[in-house]
Design a protein around this motif. Structure first.
Motif, PDB file in Angstrom:
ATOM      1  N   MET A 110      10.901  -2.420 -17.953  1.00  0.00           N
ATOM      2  CA  MET A 110      10.822  -1.447 -18.318  1.00  0.00           C
ATOM      3  C   MET A 110      12.293  -0.501 -18.329  1.00  0.00           C
ATOM      4  N   ILE A 111      13.120  -0.890 -18.276  1.00  0.00           N
ATOM      5  CA  ILE A 111      15.299  -0.331 -19.027  1.00  0.00           C
ATOM      6  C   ILE A 111      14.684  -1.350 -20.089  1.00  0.00           C
ATOM      7  N   LYS A 112      14.682  -2.793 -20.573  1.00  0.00           N
ATOM      8  CA  LYS A 112      14.493  -3.353 -21.864  1.00  0.00           C
ATOM      9  C   LYS A 112      14.261  -3.440 -22.757  1.00  0.00           C
ATOM     10  N   ASN A 124       0.543  -1.533  -0.076  1.00  0.00           N
ATOM     11  CA  ASN A 124       0.122  -0.303  -0.494  1.00  0.00           C
ATOM     12  C   ASN A 124       0.720   1.077   0.426  1.00  0.00           C
ATOM     13  N   GLU A 125       1.755   1.256  -1.385  1.00  0.00           N
ATOM     14  CA  GLU A 125       2.317   2.517  -1.129  1.00  0.00           C
ATOM     15  C   GLU A 125       2.198   3.365  -2.184  1.00  0.00           C
ATOM     16  N   THR A 126       2.955   5.104  -1.919  1.00  0.00           N
ATOM     17  CA  THR A 126       2.561   6.092  -2.923  1.00  0.00           C
ATOM     18  C   THR A 126       2.623   5.326  -4.039  1.00  0.00           C
ATOM     19  N   TRP A 128      18.164 -13.487  -1.630  1.00  0.00           N
ATOM     20  CA  TRP A 128      18.508 -12.303  -2.857  1.00  0.00           C
ATOM     21  C   TRP A 128      17.015 -11.906  -3.403  1.00  0.00           C
ATOM     22  N   GLY A 129      16.786 -10.707  -3.570  1.00  0.00           N
ATOM     23  CA  GLY A 129      15.745 -10.661  -4.073  1.00  0.00           C
ATOM     24  C   GLY A 129      15.733  -9.259  -5.018  1.00  0.00           C
ATOM     25  N   LEU A 130      14.799  -9.042  -6.429  1.00  0.00           N
ATOM     26  CA  LEU A 130      14.769  -8.235  -6.722  1.00  0.00           C
ATOM     27  C   LEU A 130      13.538  -8.366  -7.695  1.00  0.00           C
ATOM     28  N   SER A 131      13.320  -6.857  -8.211  1.00  0.00           N
ATOM     29  CA  SER A 131      11.900  -6.826  -9.544  1.00  0.00           C
ATOM     30  C   SER A 131      11.248  -6.889 -10.724  1.00  0.00           C
ATOM     31  N   LEU A 132      10.398  -8.059 -11.653  1.00  0.00           N
ATOM     32  CA  LEU A 132      10.526  -8.370 -12.668  1.00  0.00           C
ATOM     33  C   LEU A 132      10.078  -6.467 -13.222  1.00  0.00           C
ATOM     34  N   GLU A 133       9.173  -5.918 -13.024  1.00  0.00           N
ATOM     35  CA  GLU A 133       8.564  -4.877 -13.278  1.00  0.00           C
ATOM     36  C   GLU A 133      10.442  -3.773 -14.010  1.00  0.00           C
ATOM     37  N   ARG A 134      11.250  -3.674 -12.730  1.00  0.00           N
ATOM     38  CA  ARG A 134      12.386  -2.835 -13.070  1.00  0.00           C
ATOM     39  C   ARG A 134      13.351  -2.565 -15.257  1.00  0.00           C
ATOM     40  N   PRO A 135      13.457  -4.469 -14.023  1.00  0.00           N
ATOM     41  CA  PRO A 135      14.090  -4.659 -15.658  1.00  0.00           C
ATOM     42  C   PRO A 135      13.662  -4.912 -16.863  1.00  0.00           C
ATOM     43  N   PHE A 166      26.302  -2.013 -12.375  1.00  0.00           N
ATOM     44  CA  PHE A 166      26.758  -0.824 -13.726  1.00  0.00           C
ATOM     45  C   PHE A 166      26.214  -0.984 -15.174  1.00  0.00           C
ATOM     46  N   HIS A 167      25.125  -0.586 -15.602  1.00  0.00           N
ATOM     47  CA  HIS A 167      24.059  -1.180 -16.298  1.00  0.00           C
ATOM     48  C   HIS A 167      25.191  -0.571 -18.191  1.00  0.00           C
ATOM     49  N   PRO A 168      24.353  -1.855 -18.688  1.00  0.00           N
ATOM     50  CA  PRO A 168      25.538  -1.568 -19.563  1.00  0.00           C
ATOM     51  C   PRO A 168      25.033  -0.708 -20.420  1.00  0.00           C
ATOM     52  N   TRP A 178      25.211   3.072 -12.762  1.00  0.00           N
ATOM     53  CA  TRP A 178      25.378   2.378 -11.268  1.00  0.00           C
ATOM     54  C   TRP A 178      23.756   2.765 -11.120  1.00  0.00           C
ATOM     55  N   ILE A 179      23.390   1.197 -11.103  1.00  0.00           N
ATOM     56  CA  ILE A 179      21.619   1.630 -10.302  1.00  0.00           C
ATOM     57  C   ILE A 179      22.036   0.466  -9.350  1.00  0.00           C
ATOM     58  N   GLU A 180      20.871   0.826  -8.998  1.00  0.00           N
ATOM     59  CA  GLU A 180      19.999  -0.503  -7.727  1.00  0.00           C
ATOM     60  C   GLU A 180      19.495  -1.572  -8.189  1.00  0.00           C
TER      61      GLU A 180
HETATM   62  O1  FB9 Z   1      14.843  -5.047  -9.219  1.00  0.00           O
HETATM   63  C1  FB9 Z   1      15.191  -3.733  -8.496  1.00  0.00           C
HETATM   64  N1  FB9 Z   1      16.090  -3.261  -9.760  1.00  0.00           N
HETATM   65  C2  FB9 Z   1      16.394  -3.656 -10.767  1.00  0.00           C
HETATM   66  C3  FB9 Z   1      16.503  -5.303 -11.378  1.00  0.00           C
HETATM   67  C4  FB9 Z   1      16.797  -5.714 -12.261  1.00  0.00           C
HETATM   68  C5  FB9 Z   1      17.879  -4.454 -13.270  1.00  0.00           C
HETATM   69  O2  FB9 Z   1      17.909  -4.481 -14.565  1.00  0.00           O
HETATM   70  C6  FB9 Z   1      18.800  -6.544 -14.104  1.00  0.00           C
HETATM   71  C7  FB9 Z   1      20.265  -6.606 -14.387  1.00  0.00           C
HETATM   72  C8  FB9 Z   1      18.715  -6.281 -15.859  1.00  0.00           C
HETATM   73  C9  FB9 Z   1      16.919  -3.723 -12.932  1.00  0.00           C
HETATM   74  C10 FB9 Z   1      16.620  -2.859 -12.083  1.00  0.00           C
HETATM   75  N2  FB9 Z   1      15.310  -2.844  -7.469  1.00  0.00           N
HETATM   76  C11 FB9 Z   1      14.165  -4.535  -6.546  1.00  0.00           C
HETATM   77  C12 FB9 Z   1      15.753  -2.458  -7.174  1.00  0.00           C
HETATM   78  C13 FB9 Z   1      14.995  -0.361  -7.429  1.00  0.00           C
HETATM   79  O3  FB9 Z   1      14.206  -0.615  -8.396  1.00  0.00           O
HETATM   80  C14 FB9 Z   1      14.355  -0.232  -6.202  1.00  0.00           C
HETATM   81  O4  FB9 Z   1      14.077   1.157  -6.446  1.00  0.00           O
HETATM   82  C15 FB9 Z   1      12.633  -0.876  -5.974  1.00  0.00           C
HETATM   83  N3  FB9 Z   1      12.981  -2.239  -5.843  1.00  0.00           N
HETATM   84  C16 FB9 Z   1      11.520  -3.045  -4.605  1.00  0.00           C
HETATM   85  C17 FB9 Z   1      11.451  -2.971  -3.543  1.00  0.00           C
HETATM   86  O5  FB9 Z   1      10.409  -1.752  -4.302  1.00  0.00           O
HETATM   87  C18 FB9 Z   1       9.607  -1.167  -2.838  1.00  0.00           C
HETATM   88  C19 FB9 Z   1      12.613  -3.393  -6.052  1.00  0.00           C
HETATM   89  C20 FB9 Z   1      11.590  -4.590  -5.826  1.00  0.00           C
HETATM   90  C21 FB9 Z   1      12.842  -4.918  -4.550  1.00  0.00           C
HETATM   91  C22 FB9 Z   1      13.712  -4.931  -3.807  1.00  0.00           C
HETATM   92  C23 FB9 Z   1      14.022  -5.954  -2.436  1.00  0.00           C
HETATM   93  C24 FB9 Z   1      13.817  -7.340  -2.681  1.00  0.00           C
HETATM   94  C25 FB9 Z   1      12.377  -7.557  -3.912  1.00  0.00           C
HETATM   95  C26 FB9 Z   1      12.320  -6.290  -4.792  1.00  0.00           C
HETATM   96  C27 FB9 Z   1      13.983  -8.164  -2.012  1.00  0.00           C
HETATM   97  C28 FB9 Z   1      14.637  -8.431  -1.325  1.00  0.00           C
HETATM   98  C29 FB9 Z   1      15.199  -9.591  -0.026  1.00  0.00           C
HETATM   99  C30 FB9 Z   1      16.443  -9.660   0.687  1.00  0.00           C
HETATM  100  C31 FB9 Z   1      16.737 -10.338   1.366  1.00  0.00           C
HETATM  101  C32 FB9 Z   1      16.532 -11.615   1.218  1.00  0.00           C
HETATM  102  C33 FB9 Z   1      15.315 -12.150   0.706  1.00  0.00           C
HETATM  103  C34 FB9 Z   1      14.946 -11.187  -0.659  1.00  0.00           C
END
Ligand code: FB9
Length: 497
Positions: A465-467, A358-360, A456-463, A421-423, A428-430
């Motif tokens: 949108m970049i792609k 429930n974010e902005t 570890w974790g990341l999102s699907l939307e960010r990559p 460092f995104h080629p 540099w990006i998170e």
């Molecule tokens: O995905 C993110 N960034 C991203 C990932 C991939 C990418 O391109 C790929 C290399 C080709 C480009 C960007 N992020 C995480 C970083 C930011 O986008 C951040 O602003 C947004 N984050 C989300 C959370 O926002 C509320 C992305 C999302 C996120 C963050 C943390 C986790 C998962 C998703 C996690 C975790 C975790 C940690 C410890 C143990 C287990 C899970």
């Protein structure tokens, strides 16, 4: 009223019998192609006419022939360029692109001669005037009187590429078995009324055009997110990870927060950050012994931890919500792992699915996103193992320059933010977050003391949108996206290495 050309043709045949379509050109004053087109329409209406194709071989002017018709033969052009006082042969060769041919022909005709008595050759006239029979002959051909030329002349002009054979296809038409002087309208569709009334028996139907191309069937298209999901899934699979069952958006606060040692007063557990359910508002089935160990570690600590020293409440843990991370599924899987028949074995799990916060909302954030999570459980794992597995994962995404920055998560210690460092973006990006699950999370589950779990974790939307070069998340997901983007976006090829 001017009859349709089709009906004019039928009327003409009715009155004059058999006729070649070429002979109708002067009759109707239209181009032969139009007459052939009208004939095709008549043929589609049935056997009103009998047609027999004939080929007319004729002679026509080539492009060079048309030039001679306009300017005179090459030899005549050269003769006319020789002044009474003569002209240097080298200058004469420049008077036209075909001066060389014209010179030799004019010499052969005896029209000109070359005087070499004064050093450089000078061309002079041998006759006062000439008759350009070549041009005259081509005028006859152009007037449709090619038959006036004798064979020798025709052969010569053909050899000189001034004439070309033209084959004209025409049709001898005459009354057919179903002759009529007017066309019956052709029906395009057979209707139920025609069948019911029996009218179909007397109507004429347009023949099927079996050569017509069918409409391109609209195929389904994969959404860019799903293409990137497949790429990520394949990377996890080739790294030996097994996919976790994430088919439950609704989760209890116990598995989403308490099991992860996230205290009940943590701000993330507030309705401003989390979507709680009103119906059903609570879960009631939990592993009782495990729940009590969780309560104990939150309230009084244990396993070397002092805990949070607060009055942990079951009611809080029972609250149902939309899961805020797929780490809730990881918690369920790790508990099962700790309590399965045969005891603990090392595992590598992953998940890619929707989570809700429930974010902005803004251009890059909606109230939900797809979390990608990797989890490895084994004995004596270290932070180095976490760094290594993350490096390998991102290397398969084409990312080789990664850095880690200390961070804080309630359920991992140590925790690290991941940067690369995104080629493509050349900056540099998170790209995610990571950590080693705390013992206050793992030990109450029953995992052995020497077992560590890195994740570890990341999102699907960010990559994605970049792609695909998408700047606003609402152009990627939601009711207002342009479906053409879905249909036209290219295959997802993450730069593998
Ligand atoms: O995905 C993110 N960034 C991203 C990932 C991939 C990418 O391109 C790929 C290399 C080709 C480009 C960007 N992020 C995480 C970083 C930011 O986008 C951040 O602003 C947004 N984050 C989300 C959370 O926002 C509320 C992305 C999302 C996120 C963050 C943390 C986790 C998962 C998703 C996690 C975790 C975790 C940690 C410890 C143990 C287990 C899970």
């Amino acid at each position: 009223m001017q009859l349709e050309l089709t009906e004019q043709i039928l009327k003409y045949v009715d009155e004059n019998g058999k006729v070649d379509t070429l002979d109708l050109v002067p009759v109707f004053g239209v181009d032969h192609q139009k007459i052939v087109g009208a004939l095709k329409s008549i043929e589609a209406n049935g056997e009103l006419l009998k047609t027999e194709q004939v080929l007319h071989k004729n002679w026509g002017l080539s492009d060079e022939g048309k030039e001679v018709l306009a300017k005179g033969s090459h030899e005549a052009v050269v003769f006319n360029a020789v002044p009474s006082e003569g002209i240097a042969q080298s200058d004469l060769m420049k008077v036209s692109p075909n001066a060389k041919v014209g010179f030799s022909k004019a010499m052969a005709q005896g029209w000109i001669s070359v005087d070499k008595s004064i050093g450089k050759p000078v061309v002079k006239r041998k006759v006062e005037s000439i008759t350009d029979t070549v041009q005259e002959h081509l005028q006859q051909v152009d007037a449709g009187q090619a038959s006036a030329l004798n064979d020798t002349a025709r052969a010569d002009y053909r050899k000189r590429k001034l004439l070309q054979e033209i084959v004209v296809k025409s049709f001898i038409i005459s009354k057919g078995a179903e002759f009529a002087t007017s066309l019956q309208k052709l029906e395009a569709d057979l209707t139920t009324d025609m069948l019911a009334s029996g009218l179909w028996n007397t109507l004429k139907f347009k023949p099927y055009n079996l050569d017509a191309l069918g409409t391109v069937p609209d195929a389904g298209y994969l959404h860019p997110l799903l293409k990137v999901r497949t790429e990520f899934r394949n990377i996890f699979l080739e790294m030996g990870f097994a996919e976790m069952p994430t088919n439950n958006f609704v989760e209890s606060s116990f598995w989403n927060f308490d099991a992860l040692f996230q205290p009940q007063q943590h701000p993330a557990r507030d309705a401003h950050d989390t979507f709680f359910l009103t119906t059903p508002s609570k879960s009631h089935k939990f592993p009782e012994n495990y729940l009590n160990r969780v309560k104990e570690v939150h309230s009084n600590g244990g396993y070397g931890s002092q805990g949070y020293k607060y009055d942990w409440k079951l009611e809080e843990a029972q609250k149902n919500l939309l899961r805020t991370h797929t780490t809730a599924v990881s918690a369920r899987m790790l508990y099962k792992l700790a309590n399965q028949e045969g005891g603990f074995v090392p595992v590598k799990y992953f998940s890619i699915d929707r989570v809700f916060r429930n974010e902005t909302l803004d251009a890059t954030h909606l109230a939900e996103f797809h979390q990608v999570e990797g989890v490895v459980a084994d004995r004596n794992l270290t932070l180095g193992d976490l760094i290594g597995v993350i490096a390998e994962f991102f290397k398969k995404l084409g990312i080789t320059q990664i850095e880690f920055k200390p961070a804080y998560n309630p359920y991992t210690e140590p925790s690290m933010e991941i940067f690369c460092f995104h080629p493509g973006l050349k900056k540099w990006i998170e790209v995610g977050n990571s950590g080693m699950f705390r013992k206050e999370m793992l030990r109450p589950m029953g995992l052995p003391d020497d077992v560590n779990v890195i994740a570890w974790g990341l999102s699907l939307e960010r990559p994605t949108m970049i792609k695909y070069g998408i700047n606003n998340i609402r152009d990627l997901i939601g009711p207002k996206i342009d479906l053409r983007i879905i249909q036209s976006n290219p295959i997802c090829r993450l730069e593998k290495s």
